[in-house]
Scaffold this motif. Sequence first.
Motif, PDB file in Angstrom:
ATOM      1  N   ASN A   1       1.004  -1.155  -0.019  1.00  0.00           N
ATOM      2  CA  ASN A   1      -0.115   0.012  -0.011  1.00  0.00           C
ATOM      3  C   ASN A   1       0.892   0.888  -0.221  1.00  0.00           C
ATOM      4  O   ASN A   1       2.002   1.313   0.804  1.00  0.00           O
ATOM      5  CB  ASN A   1      -0.721  -0.094   1.308  1.00  0.00           C
ATOM      6  CG  ASN A   1      -2.063   0.974   1.091  1.00  0.00           C
ATOM      7  OD1 ASN A   1      -3.085   1.017   0.914  1.00  0.00           O
ATOM      8  ND2 ASN A   1      -1.374   2.411   1.771  1.00  0.00           N
ATOM      9  N   VAL A   2       0.637   2.281  -0.778  1.00  0.00           N
ATOM     10  CA  VAL A   2       1.367   3.472  -1.016  1.00  0.00           C
ATOM     11  C   VAL A   2       0.272   4.719  -0.702  1.00  0.00           C
ATOM     12  O   VAL A   2      -0.667   4.508  -1.444  1.00  0.00           O
ATOM     13  CB  VAL A   2       1.955   3.785  -2.228  1.00  0.00           C
ATOM     14  CG1 VAL A   2       2.762   4.974  -2.398  1.00  0.00           C
ATOM     15  CG2 VAL A   2       3.165   2.590  -2.412  1.00  0.00           C
ATOM     16  N   THR A   3       0.401   5.389   0.343  1.00  0.00           N
ATOM     17  CA  THR A   3      -0.273   6.557   0.728  1.00  0.00           C
ATOM     18  C   THR A   3       0.284   7.831   0.552  1.00  0.00           C
ATOM     19  O   THR A   3       1.683   7.769   1.166  1.00  0.00           O
ATOM     20  CB  THR A   3      -0.863   6.284   1.822  1.00  0.00           C
ATOM     21  OG1 THR A   3      -1.659   5.117   2.082  1.00  0.00           O
ATOM     22  CG2 THR A   3      -2.182   7.464   2.271  1.00  0.00           C
ATOM     23  N   GLN A   4      -0.090   8.752  -0.343  1.00  0.00           N
ATOM     24  CA  GLN A   4       0.910  10.114  -0.421  1.00  0.00           C
ATOM     25  C   GLN A   4      -0.108  10.988   0.008  1.00  0.00           C
ATOM     26  O   GLN A   4      -1.310  11.152  -0.152  1.00  0.00           O
ATOM     27  CB  GLN A   4       1.117  10.222  -1.912  1.00  0.00           C
ATOM     28  CG  GLN A   4       2.148   9.195  -2.389  1.00  0.00           C
ATOM     29  CD  GLN A   4       2.585   9.356  -3.772  1.00  0.00           C
ATOM     30  OE1 GLN A   4       1.597   9.896  -4.602  1.00  0.00           O
ATOM     31  NE2 GLN A   4       3.709   8.946  -4.043  1.00  0.00           N
ATOM     32  N   ASN A   5       0.365  12.064   0.729  1.00  0.00           N
ATOM     33  CA  ASN A   5      -0.205  13.412   1.142  1.00  0.00           C
ATOM     34  C   ASN A   5       0.328  14.816   0.764  1.00  0.00           C
ATOM     35  O   ASN A   5       1.591  14.762   0.690  1.00  0.00           O
ATOM     36  CB  ASN A   5      -0.245  13.252   2.633  1.00  0.00           C
ATOM     37  CG  ASN A   5      -1.253  12.108   2.964  1.00  0.00           C
ATOM     38  OD1 ASN A   5      -2.296  12.291   3.446  1.00  0.00           O
ATOM     39  ND2 ASN A   5      -0.684  11.076   3.624  1.00  0.00           N
ATOM     40  N   PHE A   6      -0.424  15.410   0.429  1.00  0.00           N
ATOM     41  CA  PHE A   6       0.073  16.943   0.259  1.00  0.00           C
ATOM     42  C   PHE A   6      -0.864  17.764   0.925  1.00  0.00           C
ATOM     43  O   PHE A   6      -1.872  18.089   0.586  1.00  0.00           O
ATOM     44  CB  PHE A   6       0.186  17.376  -1.437  1.00  0.00           C
ATOM     45  CG  PHE A   6       0.772  18.713  -1.521  1.00  0.00           C
ATOM     46  CD1 PHE A   6       2.065  18.843  -1.220  1.00  0.00           C
ATOM     47  CD2 PHE A   6      -0.086  19.737  -2.283  1.00  0.00           C
ATOM     48  CE1 PHE A   6       2.774  20.198  -1.477  1.00  0.00           C
ATOM     49  CE2 PHE A   6       0.425  20.976  -2.266  1.00  0.00           C
ATOM     50  CZ  PHE A   6       1.755  21.208  -1.895  1.00  0.00           C
ATOM     51  N   ASN A   7      -0.117  18.515   2.031  1.00  0.00           N
ATOM     52  CA  ASN A   7      -0.958  19.531   2.941  1.00  0.00           C
ATOM     53  C   ASN A   7      -0.200  20.770   2.689  1.00  0.00           C
ATOM     54  O   ASN A   7       1.040  20.856   2.840  1.00  0.00           O
ATOM     55  CB  ASN A   7      -1.296  19.027   4.185  1.00  0.00           C
ATOM     56  CG  ASN A   7      -1.525  17.622   4.474  1.00  0.00           C
ATOM     57  OD1 ASN A   7      -2.465  17.098   3.406  1.00  0.00           O
ATOM     58  ND2 ASN A   7      -1.217  16.967   5.267  1.00  0.00           N
TER      59      ASN A   7
END
Length: 1009
Positions: free
Chosen positions: A476-482
């Motif tokens: 599983n790969v989760t990416q975030n940009f905040n």
Amino acid sequence: MKQLVLIFISTLCLSFTVASQNNVTGNITDDQGQPIPGVNILEKGTTNGFVSDFDGNYSISVGDNATLVFSYIGFKTQEVAVNSRGTINISMVTDNEQLAEVVVIGYGAVKRDKIATSISSVDGEEISKQVASNAAEALQGKAAGVQVLSSGGSPGASPRILVRGITTVLGNASPLIVLDGVLQASGTSLNSINPRDIESMDILKDAAASAIYGSRASNGVILITTKRGKAGKTVVNFDFNYGVQGWDKVEVADAQEYIEVYNARRINDNADPSVLLNPDDFGAGTDWWDEVVEDFAPIVNANLRASGGSDNIKYGASVSFFDQQSNYSKGNYQRVTARFNVDFKISDKITLKQDLTPRIETFENTPNLLFNSLRIDPITPVFIPQSERVGRNEFSIFGLSRNLVPNPVGQLARQFAQNDFFALVSNTQLEYKISPDFTFNSQLGFTVSSLTWEVFNPEYFIGPNRQREINNYTKNVTQNFNYVINNTITFDKTINEKHYLNVLGGILFDSESTNYLRGFRDGIPSNTNQNLWQLDAAEGETVRAFGNEGTQNILSGVFRTIYSFDNRYTLNASVRVDQSSRFPKDGRTGIFSSVSLAWDIDSEDWFKSEAINNLRLKIGVGELGNQNISRDGQFFAIGSDSFVFGGERVVSNFLSQFGNTNLQWETVRDKNFGVDLGLFNNEITLSAEYYVKTSEDLLNQVLLPNFTGVPGTVAQNVGSIESKGIDIALGYNKKWNDFTLGLNLTLSSNESTLVEAAPGNEVILGQRRPTLGNRFVKITELGEIVGLFQGYKNDGIFQNQTELNSHTSEDGTIIQPNAQIGDLRFVDQNGDGQLDDEDLVTIGNPFPDFFGGLNVNMQYKKLDLSMQWYGTFGNDVYNGNLEYIRAGTQNLNVLAGTTDVVWTPTNTDARFPRLTELDRNGNYQNPSDLFIEDGSYLRLRNIQLGYNFNVKGFQRCRLYVSGQNLITITDYSGFDPEVQSGGIINGLGVDFGRNPVAKTYLLGLNLTL
């Protein structure tokens, strides 16, 4: 990675020398003649500087006509001309105005005496005393009204933080984290911050303080300010500590005692004597604790920081390495963080600040094998004989237990799960001084992160019920940009020396974006070659893929005013308007306001007291918002399923989610009343506050009526929770010549009650346990405290046949027809002659009557000692472990000494009922107060003894030893009284064998160049 870190550390250690003509030495003392360590000495107009050592001594090379600037927090800055002198001794003068502590309040900072709201502050030095992956652990017991709930003893475990109780039933109840002015994503763990980088933590507890953050602040706000560079000589600080962690062994029955219990159960069940076993045939058996648990797990923490600069450029850089191993052969948490900040004074009006914080974290998942290690029978060998291993792989050679509990050594061998995390945080701030009174601030902060977790499950065969025929792999790969964009303008001015006015207005934008992709395949070619653990390498037929992405935005406008008249009367007021994309258009806007007042009675002309030097009353009211609802709660959704019709597969579509286009903000209204008192020049301080928080229009998931034909729940605004309590902080701080003593006590109480519930949902149940007849352990009822324990009341143990026969209803019906002498007698609450769900009542409360901490700091000459105690009092724990480790049903093992604490004809005063394999009475198969225990405890969270010594070339050297969680005073019989399982309402106080908090022993060294 470690080599790169070492290279970087070596680079930072490089220092420079400054050529000069005259060496000036001296000693720096306070107005009592005591030496002051850490005073900053700077040659004016240069970056040449020094910091006084522990004894207040300094030495600096400067020009004959130079001017030295001496500065230290709490004292007036002094400038002294050298005039060719070789010795200059300085007596620092206390600056009473500077001692009015500056507090971060959100989008700014002001002196504490200008604040009328509820704020607790914790200094960074207090946080850094405890060696932990998470700064929240050091926060425990240091701020009144802040409850830090441990998540167990696994490496990298992130505690939960609860500020002034519970106000929501859905979503995350954790406070908002604001790091150097940048709002962090919901659910952010303080693992992301190196505790050594923290300058201070300010906790905004009431709505009057938090309303400036509007929709994100309903659970409180924690403002974290990190360390920055200071003008002067480059100062390099290195801190290193190494230690070990361990658990107290839990003694279970060996093979001899296990067989005795095994036989006793069958004798009590009138079994055929031929099924009984001879204890002498089994020896000592397997000690599963020793096979699974490591006696000591290492923990390493290294931090290097360098800072310095001039009046125009200040810089700071730090790098840290943290490594914590688990008490199993698998499981660890490793983190490498760095922080770089530079402050540029571009002109007299413009200042630019830039922070960069990269972070790398690696988790090897820590198993929770404690439960199985205690339950598995000791007569099962760890491995099968060598002669039986033919044709089996390395994961199939473990013994099959008699009671079908998984072999924990085999579980450990088969676990392959890892998480890799990377994040980069950037924070850019521009300050433009429009005029002496007006300041414009612009801030751009963003976080880019990526989390990858991988799980490999090998194929194995232990027995018909313990096997996996084909291996599989999941990634599983989760990416975030905040990112946040904050633009504010502040007016700050004192008029005619009596009227202080601070006004702030601004426009803010906050965006969070997430996307994830998950893949699953089976049939990996190798169980051992990790290079082949990839989706493309799999050869199986099962292939699954999932993925999604989402974005949520908040656009806000803020306004705040702070007014103080003559340092006697203070007014704080704020308004924030939020628009959140989580809600439909008509419910998108929330308006949150607050106002608070403070009266400094001690500043009145008529108030005359030699003993009281600070007396302040304050009152505040305000409201906050909560948007913790699913992003798609407002939308309808279509699902699909398949079935066989006429011998063919038919795919059908149906309404799988009922959307609510009328969703709106959950609102928390807050009232706060407080008094602050200072005695004998603030040697004794007291702060006491009473608060009431009421949440309305609760965001809740409500079950749909069956006639709708739509499964699941629908998001609605319905219900209300009231949280009220008292916070007390008491301090005593005094100095006698060479001895300094600080005692600071915090005490808090809180009660959260369900005031209003959804129609048809007046009772909220939690923690369903299949082993307890599929009943729920937790219950929240209208008008009652949330998250109480429910079960049957027991009225002791049946001692004879007469008691069995007399336990009847009014019409003579036997209430417990399956009971035998030695079984529990349950109370038939409604008198209908049978035990069912109508007889379940409240049996315990997991929330303490009060909780708090005692923090002790002592220093005598070069020795220092600190202690941190924390405790909860008046709370209950549901010890679910007793379902097994005292009952021993299903051939499970029990705790050592069980035969001495269960009922027998010669032990009639026992707490626990008789041993029985069949347990037809349901002694251990019904939730009851048998499982409820007093969970009160007092724990020595941290103790540290340090010694400061002098080494030529170093400004400061300190050696210290430290211990954590060394003493726990409690009557709880479980492994750790500080437990939770799941969310706060339905998880607090529920114990089902979680890894306990470990005892830690550390040795550390701190060096300052």
